[in-house]
Design a protein around this motif. Structure first.
Motif, PDB file in Angstrom:
ATOM      1  N   ILE A  41       0.765  -1.478  -0.542  1.00  0.00           N
ATOM      2  CA  ILE A  41      -0.118   0.083  -0.395  1.00  0.00           C
ATOM      3  C   ILE A  41       1.082   1.093   0.599  1.00  0.00           C
ATOM      4  O   ILE A  41       0.495   2.283   0.039  1.00  0.00           O
ATOM      5  N   THR A  42       2.391   1.411   0.142  1.00  0.00           N
ATOM      6  CA  THR A  42       3.239   2.431   0.456  1.00  0.00           C
ATOM      7  C   THR A  42       2.561   3.605  -0.344  1.00  0.00           C
ATOM      8  O   THR A  42       2.146   4.389  -0.349  1.00  0.00           O
ATOM      9  N   GLU A  43       2.406   3.172  -2.061  1.00  0.00           N
ATOM     10  CA  GLU A  43       2.113   4.425  -2.978  1.00  0.00           C
ATOM     11  C   GLU A  43       1.551   4.877  -3.958  1.00  0.00           C
ATOM     12  O   GLU A  43       1.030   4.485  -5.138  1.00  0.00           O
ATOM     13  N   THR A  44       0.176   3.994  -2.929  1.00  0.00           N
ATOM     14  CA  THR A  44      -1.470   4.050  -3.060  1.00  0.00           C
ATOM     15  C   THR A  44      -1.939   4.939  -2.796  1.00  0.00           C
ATOM     16  O   THR A  44      -1.695   5.690  -1.840  1.00  0.00           O
ATOM     17  N   HIS A  45      -3.338   5.483  -4.134  1.00  0.00           N
ATOM     18  CA  HIS A  45      -4.259   6.534  -3.713  1.00  0.00           C
ATOM     19  C   HIS A  45      -4.662   6.006  -2.228  1.00  0.00           C
ATOM     20  O   HIS A  45      -5.142   7.487  -1.835  1.00  0.00           O
ATOM     21  N   TRP A  46      -4.605   5.012  -2.150  1.00  0.00           N
ATOM     22  CA  TRP A  46      -5.650   4.761  -1.039  1.00  0.00           C
ATOM     23  C   TRP A  46      -5.330   5.382   0.174  1.00  0.00           C
ATOM     24  O   TRP A  46      -5.743   5.719   1.063  1.00  0.00           O
ATOM     25  N   ARG A  47      -3.790   4.845   0.228  1.00  0.00           N
ATOM     26  CA  ARG A  47      -3.004   4.723   1.329  1.00  0.00           C
ATOM     27  C   ARG A  47      -2.545   7.136   1.273  1.00  0.00           C
ATOM     28  O   ARG A  47      -2.923   7.546   2.818  1.00  0.00           O
ATOM     29  N   TYR A  48      -2.693   7.270   0.043  1.00  0.00           N
ATOM     30  CA  TYR A  48      -2.589   8.784   0.426  1.00  0.00           C
ATOM     31  C   TYR A  48      -3.660  10.098   1.001  1.00  0.00           C
ATOM     32  O   TYR A  48      -3.950  10.174   0.975  1.00  0.00           O
ATOM     33  N   SER A  49      -4.853   9.012  -0.058  1.00  0.00           N
ATOM     34  CA  SER A  49      -6.043   9.539   1.074  1.00  0.00           C
ATOM     35  C   SER A  49      -6.480   9.359   2.281  1.00  0.00           C
ATOM     36  O   SER A  49      -6.729  10.465   3.192  1.00  0.00           O
ATOM     37  N   LEU A  50      -6.323   8.092   2.649  1.00  0.00           N
ATOM     38  CA  LEU A  50      -5.583   8.554   4.381  1.00  0.00           C
ATOM     39  C   LEU A  50      -5.259   9.347   4.991  1.00  0.00           C
ATOM     40  O   LEU A  50      -5.702  10.479   5.879  1.00  0.00           O
ATOM     41  N   MET A  51      -3.508   9.544   4.440  1.00  0.00           N
ATOM     42  CA  MET A  51      -2.964  10.555   5.075  1.00  0.00           C
ATOM     43  C   MET A  51      -3.866  12.039   5.133  1.00  0.00           C
ATOM     44  O   MET A  51      -3.453  12.715   6.084  1.00  0.00           O
ATOM     45  N   ASN A  52      -4.361  12.215   3.864  1.00  0.00           N
ATOM     46  CA  ASN A  52      -4.998  13.592   3.833  1.00  0.00           C
ATOM     47  C   ASN A  52      -5.836  13.879   4.903  1.00  0.00           C
ATOM     48  O   ASN A  52      -6.077  15.110   5.586  1.00  0.00           O
ATOM     49  N   TRP A  53      -6.320  12.620   5.623  1.00  0.00           N
ATOM     50  CA  TRP A  53      -7.171  12.666   6.451  1.00  0.00           C
ATOM     51  C   TRP A  53      -6.545  12.787   7.808  1.00  0.00           C
ATOM     52  O   TRP A  53      -6.933  12.125   9.394  1.00  0.00           O
ATOM     53  N   GLY A  54      -5.543  12.625   8.039  1.00  0.00           N
ATOM     54  CA  GLY A  54      -5.054  12.233   9.638  1.00  0.00           C
ATOM     55  C   GLY A  54      -3.760  11.069  10.005  1.00  0.00           C
ATOM     56  O   GLY A  54      -3.503  10.890  10.690  1.00  0.00           O
ATOM     57  N   HIS A  55      -4.184  10.321   9.130  1.00  0.00           N
ATOM     58  CA  HIS A  55      -4.433   8.227   9.164  1.00  0.00           C
ATOM     59  C   HIS A  55      -3.022   7.926   8.315  1.00  0.00           C
ATOM     60  O   HIS A  55      -3.748   7.420   7.131  1.00  0.00           O
ATOM     61  N   ASP A  56      -1.864   7.333   8.501  1.00  0.00           N
ATOM     62  CA  ASP A  56      -0.940   6.970   7.587  1.00  0.00           C
ATOM     63  C   ASP A  56      -0.968   5.409   8.273  1.00  0.00           C
ATOM     64  O   ASP A  56      -0.806   5.013   9.542  1.00  0.00           O
ATOM     65  N   PRO A  57      -1.495   4.535   6.839  1.00  0.00           N
ATOM     66  CA  PRO A  57      -1.561   3.265   7.501  1.00  0.00           C
ATOM     67  C   PRO A  57      -0.781   2.516   7.725  1.00  0.00           C
ATOM     68  O   PRO A  57      -0.593   1.667   8.305  1.00  0.00           O
ATOM     69  N   LYS A  58       0.334   3.426   7.869  1.00  0.00           N
ATOM     70  CA  LYS A  58       2.157   2.654   7.943  1.00  0.00           C
ATOM     71  C   LYS A  58       2.738   3.282   9.220  1.00  0.00           C
ATOM     72  O   LYS A  58       4.031   2.193   9.256  1.00  0.00           O
ATOM     73  N   ASN A  59       1.922   3.687  10.017  1.00  0.00           N
ATOM     74  CA  ASN A  59       2.573   4.432  11.475  1.00  0.00           C
ATOM     75  C   ASN A  59       2.104   3.258  11.912  1.00  0.00           C
ATOM     76  O   ASN A  59       0.800   2.590  11.751  1.00  0.00           O
ATOM     77  N   LYS A  60       2.470   2.630  12.917  1.00  0.00           N
ATOM     78  CA  LYS A  60       1.959   1.581  14.250  1.00  0.00           C
ATOM     79  C   LYS A  60       2.548   2.189  15.223  1.00  0.00           C
ATOM     80  O   LYS A  60       2.539   3.482  15.752  1.00  0.00           O
TER      81      LYS A  60
END
Length: 111
Positions: A92-111
């Motif tokens: 998921i590193t370079e996906t629009h799915w991840r980038y969209s979540l990051m715009n909302w303050g959540h990075d799914p790669k952060n544990k």
């Protein structure tokens, strides 16, 4: 502020796993500006605008949250939970799915 608001704010703080500084830096990137729903061509996406609001919320004291702030807090929680449920397979590193979540303050790669 009532108990429900306190619980909601705690949930908000648990889904937001990017600092205000990291979120601000992310929102300045080309990738951040390219993803998400835009009401009109060339407009700022809903998620990007939300990220700006999240930065403002993180800078406020909870006691200063307005009714509008609380509506946005609930919107963010709902969006992050819905979007996480749609996780694509694979990296998921370079996906629009991840980038969209990051715009909302959540990075799914952060544990």
């Amino acid at each position: 502020m009532n108990d429900d608001d306190q619980t909601t704010i705690q949930e908000f703080k648990s889904v937001i796993n990017m600092t205000a500084k990291k979120l601000e830096k992310w929102l300045a990137t080309k990738e951040s500006k390219e993803v998400g729903y835009k009401e009109t061509e060339g407009a700022e996406s809903v998620g990007h605008k939300s990220g700006q609001q999240i930065i403002e919320l993180l800078a406020k004291k909870q006691s200063e949250y307005t009714d509008d702030d609380m509506r946005h807090v609930r919107k963010v929680i709902g969006y992050v939970h819905r979007h996480l449920a749609q996780k694509p397979a694979g990296d998921i590193t370079e996906t629009h799915w991840r980038y969209s979540l990051m715009n909302w303050g959540h990075d799914p790669k952060n544990k």
